[in-house]
Design an enzyme around this catalytic site. Structure first.
Site, PDB file in Angstrom:
ATOM      1  N   CYS A  12       4.151  -0.460  -7.982  1.00  0.00           N
ATOM      2  CA  CYS A  12       3.070  -0.744  -8.912  1.00  0.00           C
ATOM      3  C   CYS A  12       3.605  -0.542 -10.313  1.00  0.00           C
ATOM      4  O   CYS A  12       4.060   0.548 -10.660  1.00  0.00           O
ATOM      5  CB  CYS A  12       1.883   0.182  -8.657  1.00  0.00           C
ATOM      6  SG  CYS A  12       0.504  -0.102  -9.770  1.00  0.00           S
ATOM      7  N   GLU A  43       0.559  -8.158  -9.856  1.00  0.00           N
ATOM      8  CA  GLU A  43       1.800  -8.412  -9.132  1.00  0.00           C
ATOM      9  C   GLU A  43       2.268  -9.826  -9.435  1.00  0.00           C
ATOM     10  O   GLU A  43       1.469 -10.688  -9.787  1.00  0.00           O
ATOM     11  CB  GLU A  43       1.616  -8.216  -7.621  1.00  0.00           C
ATOM     12  CG  GLU A  43       1.964  -6.814  -7.153  1.00  0.00           C
ATOM     13  CD  GLU A  43       3.391  -6.424  -7.466  1.00  0.00           C
ATOM     14  OE1 GLU A  43       4.233  -7.318  -7.738  1.00  0.00           O
ATOM     15  OE2 GLU A  43       3.688  -5.229  -7.449  1.00  0.00           O
TER      16      GLU A  43
END
Length: 346
Positions: free
Chosen positions: A2, A127
């Site tokens: 992340c 992402e």
């Protein structure tokens, strides 16, 4: 892994969105610690500050371990044992912490065994999927109800707005050897992501990862959050069982505008149509979504620091191959005004 998040709620609304019940069943909102430092943002990266939930007992030893506070902490854990005067001299990346090594690596083990468990808050995280023309960003978050799209009023006792993504983290407190202000920092725990493998095709878009690696450890529901935070009642060996992948997330593609971390406006999270040269035209549903994000804070977030590092993604969580991202986008922009949660495979 992340490496980029968004958290656009104003400080007061963030408290309301984090309401919980303490050990006595009393409805509470966590109090801010140094809340004046918190800045909403649509584009947060490592080394920036972000909102974190932690047990009050870490700050006040006589507090009930079920009580929670909010604190603005720096993303990228600096261990308490680090001896140099400048925390930027830490030689390794501590933005993310692998779940399979967090009890063996010295950077995290000490803090974890001392119960320094926290919950990192975000609207969602970004992402990037590698494509022939470059990297396509996606915004990933909890499924939302229609109520979450409705404009909130300050008088509402119960929060019905955006459901925050709650990620498991570890925090620590570092004191400069020569003295000075204590520095609170955190890391986000990551777990193995889905094993599904597929590709993104031109118009028939299967949103799956060709190289699925890591994803944040997401705590789904207040019971999981309670157990992770309550270090006095839930020992480390029990708490780490909560660290696992979740299927309860949805997503939509967003503009490459978000690629530059200095860009910090609602455009970062706005859904787009893949393959189109321009953004999706305004519809009742996505207009409400953007309106809600804009109204959730007073004014636009301030500009990000110029020296924040850029980050390259390494995974994208995989939904079922039965659903194309074109289908998801269609539902996102549909009359219901809400995304549809990804379903588990049979």
């Amino acid at each position: 892994m992340c490496g980029r998040t968004a958290c656009s709620l104003a400080a007061d609304n963030l408290r309301r969105a984090c309401a919980y019940r303490d050990r006595r069943g009393q409805h509470r909102q966590p109090e801010w610690v140094r809340g004046e430092r918190y800045q909403p943002s649509y584009n947060k990266g490592p080394q920036s500050n972000g909102p974190v939930l932690l047990p009050r007992r870490h700050l006040h030893q006589d507090a009930d371990s079920s009580e929670r506070v909010l604190m603005d902490m720096r993303w990228g854990l600096v261990p308490s044992w680090f001896k140099q005067d400048n925390p930027s001299k830490l030689q390794f990346n501590t933005s993310n912490c692998r779940s399979d090594t967090m009890l063996s690596k010295s950077s995290y083990k000490g803090a974890l065994l001392k119960g320094k468990r926290c919950v990192v808050l975000a609207d969602g995280f970004y992402e990037w999927q590698q494509q022939s023309g470059g990297k396509q960003p996606y915004f990933i978050y909890f499924p939302q109800t229609k109520d979450a799209m409705d404009k909130e009023t300050e008088g509402d006792e119960e929060w019905k707005g955006w459901r925050l993504l709650t990620m498991a983290g570890i925090f620590d407190c570092w004191e400069p050897p020569s003295g000075g202000e204590m520095l609170y920092t955190y890391t986000i725990i990551t777990v193995d992501a889905s094993k599904d493998v597929s590709f993104i095709h031109h118009r028939q878009l299967w949103l799956l990862s060709a190289l699925t690696l890591r994803m944040p450890a997401i705590l789904d529901g207040d019971e999981a959050i309670r157990k992770w935070l309550d270090f006095a009642e839930v020992p480390t060996q029990e708490a780490v069982k909560l660290i696992q992948p979740t299927e309860n997330i949805v997503f939509h593609p967003v503009s490459t505008f978000v690629n530059n971390i200095r860009n910090n406006t609602p455009e970062c999270v706005a859904p787009i149509e893949l393959g189109a040269k321009k953004e999706v035209k305004a519809t009742p549903s996505n207009s409400v979504m953007l309106g809600w994000l804009k109204s959730s804070q007073e004014g636009s977030p301030q500009k990000k620091e110029n020296d924040l590092p850029k980050w390259k993604s390494q995974f994208i969580h995989s939904p079922s191959p039965k659903k194309t991202s074109a289908d998801v986008l269609q539902q996102w922009l549909g009359k219901q005004g809400q995304p549809v949660a990804k379903k588990r495979k049979a």
